[in-house]
Motif scaffolding. Structure first.
Motif, PDB file in Angstrom:
ATOM      1  N   LEU A 166       0.837  -1.192   0.000  1.00 46.00           N
ATOM      2  CA  LEU A 166       0.000   0.000   0.000  1.00 46.00           C
ATOM      3  C   LEU A 166       0.870   1.239   0.000  1.00 46.00           C
ATOM      4  N   GLU A 167       0.299   2.332  -0.434  1.00 47.98           N
ATOM      5  CA  GLU A 167       1.011   3.607  -0.425  1.00 47.98           C
ATOM      6  C   GLU A 167       0.735   4.315   0.891  1.00 47.98           C
ATOM      7  N   VAL A 168       1.791   4.770   1.540  1.00 40.35           N
ATOM      8  CA  VAL A 168       1.681   5.443   2.838  1.00 40.35           C
ATOM      9  C   VAL A 168       2.549   6.692   2.823  1.00 40.35           C
ATOM     10  N   PRO A 169       2.298   7.617   3.754  1.00 37.24           N
ATOM     11  CA  PRO A 169       3.208   8.767   3.861  1.00 37.24           C
ATOM     12  C   PRO A 169       4.548   8.321   4.437  1.00 37.24           C
ATOM     13  N   GLY A 170       5.620   8.583   3.716  1.00 39.34           N
ATOM     14  CA  GLY A 170       6.940   8.252   4.219  1.00 39.34           C
ATOM     15  C   GLY A 170       7.326   9.164   5.364  1.00 39.34           C
ATOM     16  N   PRO A 171       8.505   8.975   5.933  1.00 39.42           N
ATOM     17  CA  PRO A 171       8.899   9.741   7.121  1.00 39.42           C
ATOM     18  C   PRO A 171       9.036  11.237   6.877  1.00 39.42           C
ATOM     19  N   ASP A 172       9.174  11.641   5.615  1.00 36.69           N
ATOM     20  CA  ASP A 172       9.222  13.067   5.308  1.00 36.69           C
ATOM     21  C   ASP A 172       7.956  13.540   4.602  1.00 36.69           C
ATOM     22  N   GLY A 173       6.924  12.706   4.622  1.00 39.98           N
ATOM     23  CA  GLY A 173       5.639  13.071   4.038  1.00 39.98           C
ATOM     24  C   GLY A 173       5.452  12.654   2.602  1.00 39.98           C
ATOM     25  N   ARG A 174       6.529  12.376   1.878  1.00 38.62           N
ATOM     26  CA  ARG A 174       6.395  11.925   0.496  1.00 38.62           C
ATOM     27  C   ARG A 174       5.838  10.504   0.483  1.00 38.62           C
ATOM     28  N   PRO A 175       4.973  10.171  -0.488  1.00 37.06           N
ATOM     29  CA  PRO A 175       4.398   8.822  -0.514  1.00 37.06           C
ATOM     30  C   PRO A 175       5.444   7.756  -0.830  1.00 37.06           C
ATOM     31  N   VAL A 176       5.331   6.628  -0.134  1.00 35.09           N
ATOM     32  CA  VAL A 176       6.192   5.473  -0.385  1.00 35.09           C
ATOM     33  C   VAL A 176       5.313   4.228  -0.421  1.00 35.09           C
ATOM     34  N   THR A 177       5.793   3.189  -1.075  1.00 42.26           N
ATOM     35  CA  THR A 177       5.081   1.918  -1.095  1.00 42.26           C
ATOM     36  C   THR A 177       5.646   1.020  -0.005  1.00 42.26           C
ATOM     37  N   ALA A 178       4.803   0.667   0.935  1.00 48.62           N
ATOM     38  CA  ALA A 178       5.207  -0.179   2.058  1.00 48.62           C
ATOM     39  C   ALA A 178       4.498  -1.530   1.955  1.00 48.62           C
ATOM     40  N   SER A 179       4.986  -2.495   2.740  1.00 46.62           N
ATOM     41  CA  SER A 179       4.433  -3.850   2.694  1.00 46.62           C
ATOM     42  C   SER A 179       4.166  -4.372   4.094  1.00 46.62           C
ATOM     43  N   TRP A 180       3.293  -5.354   4.153  1.00 46.67           N
ATOM     44  CA  TRP A 180       3.140  -6.174   5.352  1.00 46.67           C
ATOM     45  C   TRP A 180       2.753  -7.581   4.912  1.00 46.67           C
ATOM     46  N   LEU A 181       2.969  -8.558   5.782  1.00 45.44           N
ATOM     47  CA  LEU A 181       2.707  -9.952   5.470  1.00 45.44           C
ATOM     48  C   LEU A 181       1.557 -10.490   6.315  1.00 45.44           C
ATOM     49  N   MET A 182       0.670 -11.255   5.707  1.00 44.59           N
ATOM     50  CA  MET A 182      -0.345 -11.996   6.449  1.00 44.59           C
ATOM     51  C   MET A 182       0.050 -13.460   6.467  1.00 44.59           C
ATOM     52  N   LEU A 183       0.254 -13.999   7.652  1.00 42.43           N
ATOM     53  CA  LEU A 183       0.606 -15.405   7.799  1.00 42.43           C
ATOM     54  C   LEU A 183      -0.666 -16.249   7.822  1.00 42.43           C
ATOM     55  N   PRO A 184      -0.542 -17.547   7.552  1.00 43.58           N
ATOM     56  CA  PRO A 184      -1.730 -18.398   7.500  1.00 43.58           C
ATOM     57  C   PRO A 184      -2.552 -18.414   8.782  1.00 43.58           C
ATOM     58  N   ASP A 185      -1.931 -18.142   9.937  1.00 41.33           N
ATOM     59  CA  ASP A 185      -2.675 -18.165  11.201  1.00 41.33           C
ATOM     60  C   ASP A 185      -3.341 -16.842  11.540  1.00 41.33           C
ATOM     61  N   GLY A 186      -3.284 -15.875  10.610  1.00 36.08           N
ATOM     62  CA  GLY A 186      -3.916 -14.590  10.868  1.00 36.08           C
ATOM     63  C   GLY A 186      -3.017 -13.557  11.507  1.00 36.08           C
ATOM     64  N   THR A 187      -1.738 -13.890  11.668  1.00 32.97           N
ATOM     65  CA  THR A 187      -0.765 -12.929  12.178  1.00 32.97           C
ATOM     66  C   THR A 187      -0.284 -12.031  11.047  1.00 32.97           C
ATOM     67  N   ALA A 188      -0.287 -10.741  11.279  1.00 35.18           N
ATOM     68  CA  ALA A 188       0.260  -9.786  10.320  1.00 35.18           C
ATOM     69  C   ALA A 188       1.630  -9.336  10.806  1.00 35.18           C
ATOM     70  N   VAL A 189       2.595  -9.329   9.900  1.00 32.32           N
ATOM     71  CA  VAL A 189       3.959  -8.912  10.223  1.00 32.32           C
ATOM     72  C   VAL A 189       4.252  -7.624   9.467  1.00 32.32           C
ATOM     73  N   ALA A 190       4.630  -6.594  10.205  1.00 31.85           N
ATOM     74  CA  ALA A 190       4.957  -5.292   9.610  1.00 31.85           C
ATOM     75  C   ALA A 190       6.378  -4.917   9.973  1.00 31.85           C
ATOM     76  N   GLU A 191       6.937  -3.995   9.218  1.00 32.47           N
ATOM     77  CA  GLU A 191       8.337  -3.592   9.389  1.00 32.47           C
ATOM     78  C   GLU A 191       8.420  -2.070   9.295  1.00 32.47           C
ATOM     79  N   LEU A 192       8.866  -1.419  10.343  1.00 33.24           N
ATOM     80  CA  LEU A 192       8.969   0.042  10.331  1.00 33.24           C
ATOM     81  C   LEU A 192       9.852   0.539   9.201  1.00 33.24           C
ATOM     82  N   ALA A 193      10.957  -0.155   8.944  1.00 28.68           N
ATOM     83  CA  ALA A 193      11.942   0.342   7.979  1.00 28.68           C
ATOM     84  C   ALA A 193      11.354   0.559   6.592  1.00 28.68           C
ATOM     85  N   SER A 194      10.361  -0.246   6.207  1.00 29.38           N
ATOM     86  CA  SER A 194       9.808  -0.131   4.864  1.00 29.38           C
ATOM     87  C   SER A 194       8.775   0.981   4.743  1.00 29.38           C
ATOM     88  N   ALA A 195       8.327   1.523   5.873  1.00 33.85           N
ATOM     89  CA  ALA A 195       7.313   2.573   5.839  1.00 33.85           C
ATOM     90  C   ALA A 195       7.809   3.895   6.403  1.00 33.85           C
TER      91      ALA A 195
END
Length: 385
Positions: free
Chosen positions: A67-96
């Protein structure tokens, strides 16, 4: 010398090479000298940059959402997250909200709204549990951006929402959490690579502010802003990990998250112990090996795992700036390249060279030769075997 089982399990060399690139290059160099060895590539992460890639490689049944999110300086960046089979979502600050997304550092204005937007997207998609990797942040906003995107309101003396970043934090006189989204049923877990508190000489501003462009005077101002937040909310600023990612750990703790070692969590998912047990040598590495490495960084965790199984461990680093006792061999790629600039300009070349040098030394040791006989000048960081 019979064929060896070698596990190459590095972190990323931040700013120059991903963990996958590091592992592949070191393995290539090793195989060029010892083609008969079995070399397993195991790129790792400790909650920072590369965490999503490491989890995705280990769990191919997960689904990546972008998804597109506001980056740390406000410019849009494309970030990611993972959905695992058990319903756990894994996110990473560095990518957003990571420092690598900034054109230039902005210690007062950088924020974590992007990460908050990622977490909200995962909750909207039905995540039953959240795992959030913290590391590589661009900001020192105490997690204010994350909290804002999750429904909190930071208000100034006029009752108006404050601006993003530390500037806004400094103007905050009230924090309204009445609209904060509830935790998912399975809770929220932080994967952190540091155990720093929010405040003080070992805290978010003092230790990590300079890495984000802060001068000594800036550090004092950032610290005061974090202190102001801490007195307004019911969370413990001295908690281990509260200072992670510019205080984002503190904001997450305020929401109700718990903290675990990111290195340990990723190592468990990828099966590090299982591979180490069957190895004759483990090679790990990171961009800069220094005093912070022992504070929960991935290299220290990999080394501990290897030592627990009586397996020797070697280190490849872009720069070695601390003692290397306990490593069977050490290669500093900045030494190989004749300087840090050279090693960061062409990291893959020098990582391949490092892998070849480690393999040559392993052969020399098995033959009873002096492992440093022809390489003292190239790698003075070697500690022998």
């Amino acid at each position: 010398m019979p064929g060896l089982a070698v596990v190459v399990a590095p972190d990323s060399f931040k700013g120059s090479a991903s963990a996958a690139t590091v592992a592949a290059a070191v393995a290539e160099g090793w195989r060029s000298v010892r083609p008969g060895d079995h070399v397993a590539e195991l790129p790792l992460a400790d909650g920072g940059e590369g965490t999503l890639d490491a989890v995705e490689a280990a769990l191919p049944d997960c689904t990546r959402h972008r998804l597109e999110v506001p980056g740390p300086d406000g410019r849009p960046v494309t970030a990611s997250w993972l959905m695992l089979p058990d319903g756990t979502a894994v996110a990473e600050l560095a990518s957003a909200s990571g420092l690598g997304l900034m054109a230039t550092p902005a210690p007062y204005d950088a924020h974590t709204r992007g990460l908050g937007r990622v977490l909200a997207d995962a909750l909207d998609a039905g995540a039953r549990r959240l795992v959030v990797g913290l590391g590589g942040s661009a900001s020192t906003d105490g997690g204010a951006g994350v909290l804002t995107e999750l429904g909190a309101r930071l208000l100034d003396s006029l009752g108006e929402p404050v601006v993003d970043g530390s500037h806004g934090l400094a103007a905050t006189v009230r924090v309204d959490l009445s609209g904060l989204r509830p935790l998912p049923v399975g809770g929220v877990q932080i994967w952190s690579d540091v155990t720093a508190p929010l405040l003080g000489p070992g805290g978010a501003a003092s230790v990590f502010g300079p890495q984000k462009g802060a001068t000594p005077d800036d550090v004092l101002a950032l610290e005061r802003a974090l202190e102001g937040l801490a007195v307004l909310v019911d969370a413990d600023p001295s908690a281990a990990g509260a200072g992670a990612a510019g205080g984002t750990g503190f904001g997450m703790l305020l929401w109700g998250a718990t903290v675990v070692s990111g290195a340990e969590a990723v190592a468990e998912i990828v099966g590090l112990d299982r591979l180490v047990t069957a190895a004759d040598l483990v090679v790990t590495g990171e961009g800069r090996f220094d005093e912070q490495t022992a504070g929960g960084k991935l290299v220290s965790w990999v080394a501990s795992s290897a030592h627990a199984h009586d397996v020797p461990v070697a280190l490849v680093a872009g720069q070695v700036a601390a003692g290397t006792a306990g490593f069977a061999d050490v290669v500093d790629t900045s030494v190989l390249a004749g300087g840090t600039a050279g090693s960061t300009a062409d990291p893959r070349r020098w990582l391949v060279e490092a892998g070849a040098l480690l393999a040559a030394r392993a052969t020399a040791r098995s033959d009873g030769d002096d492992p440093n006989a022809s390489s003292d000048e190239d790698a003075p960081g070697d500690v022998g075997a």
